[in-house]
Design a protein around this motif. Structure first.
Motif, PDB file in Angstrom:
ATOM      1  N   THR A  31       0.841  -1.206   0.000  1.00 38.11           N
ATOM      2  CA  THR A  31       0.000   0.000   0.000  1.00 38.11           C
ATOM      3  C   THR A  31       0.868   1.245   0.000  1.00 38.11           C
ATOM      4  O   THR A  31       0.649   2.172  -0.783  1.00 38.11           O
ATOM      5  N   LYS A  42      -7.188   4.484  -6.327  1.00 37.98           N
ATOM      6  CA  LYS A  42      -8.126   4.868  -5.276  1.00 37.98           C
ATOM      7  C   LYS A  42      -7.458   4.682  -3.924  1.00 37.98           C
ATOM      8  O   LYS A  42      -6.544   3.871  -3.765  1.00 37.98           O
ATOM      9  N   VAL A  43      -7.927   5.461  -2.947  1.00 37.38           N
ATOM     10  CA  VAL A  43      -7.372   5.395  -1.598  1.00 37.38           C
ATOM     11  C   VAL A  43      -8.530   5.341  -0.606  1.00 37.38           C
ATOM     12  O   VAL A  43      -9.448   6.159  -0.667  1.00 37.38           O
ATOM     13  N   ASP A  44      -8.482   4.381   0.277  1.00 37.01           N
ATOM     14  CA  ASP A  44      -9.495   4.215   1.301  1.00 37.01           C
ATOM     15  C   ASP A  44      -9.316   5.260   2.401  1.00 37.01           C
ATOM     16  O   ASP A  44      -8.189   5.633   2.732  1.00 37.01           O
ATOM     17  N   TYR A  45     -10.406   5.745   2.971  1.00 33.09           N
ATOM     18  CA  TYR A  45     -10.334   6.715   4.066  1.00 33.09           C
ATOM     19  C   TYR A  45      -9.521   6.179   5.240  1.00 33.09           C
ATOM     20  O   TYR A  45      -8.802   6.924   5.896  1.00 33.09           O
ATOM     21  N   ALA A  46      -9.613   4.885   5.492  1.00 26.35           N
ATOM     22  CA  ALA A  46      -8.868   4.284   6.607  1.00 26.35           C
ATOM     23  C   ALA A  46      -7.358   4.399   6.371  1.00 26.35           C
ATOM     24  O   ALA A  46      -6.597   4.629   7.305  1.00 26.35           O
TER      25      ALA A  46
END
Length: 73
Positions: A31, A42-46
Motif C-alpha cells: 500500500t 483509489k485510496v481508502d479513508y482508513a
C-alpha cells in the motif's frame, strides 16, 4: 491523472523509509509502495487516516489536484 500523491515528498522531508511508514502506520508495505510511486487509482479513508495520524499531516498534504493540460492547446 489529475490527483497526485505527495507521500514520497513527505517521506523524503522526514527521512522515512517505506518499511518505517508501513509498520508505523499499520499498513501493508504494498500500500505504501503504491502511494509512494503514485500508482494507485483509489485510496481508502482508513488508509488516509492511518497515514495522516502517523505522519502528523492532513489529507490535503498527501493528495493534491493537478489539472491535466488541454490536449487541444
Amino acid at each position: 491523472m489529475a490527483i497526485k500523491c505527495l507521500l514520497s515528498t513527505i517521506m523524503g522531508a522526514k527521512r522515512l523509509k517505506m518499511t518505517e511508514v508501513a509498520e508505523g502506520a499499520g499498513l501493508a508495505r504494498s500500500t505504501v509502495f503504491g502511494l509512494y510511486h503514485d500508482k494507485v487509482t483509489k485510496v481508502d479513508y482508513a488508509v488516509l487516516d492511518k497515514l495522516c495520524s502517523f505522519l502528523n499531516c492532513q489529507p490535503g498534504d498527501l493528495l493534491v489536484y493537478v489539472p491535466e493540460k488541454d490536449s487541444q492547446s
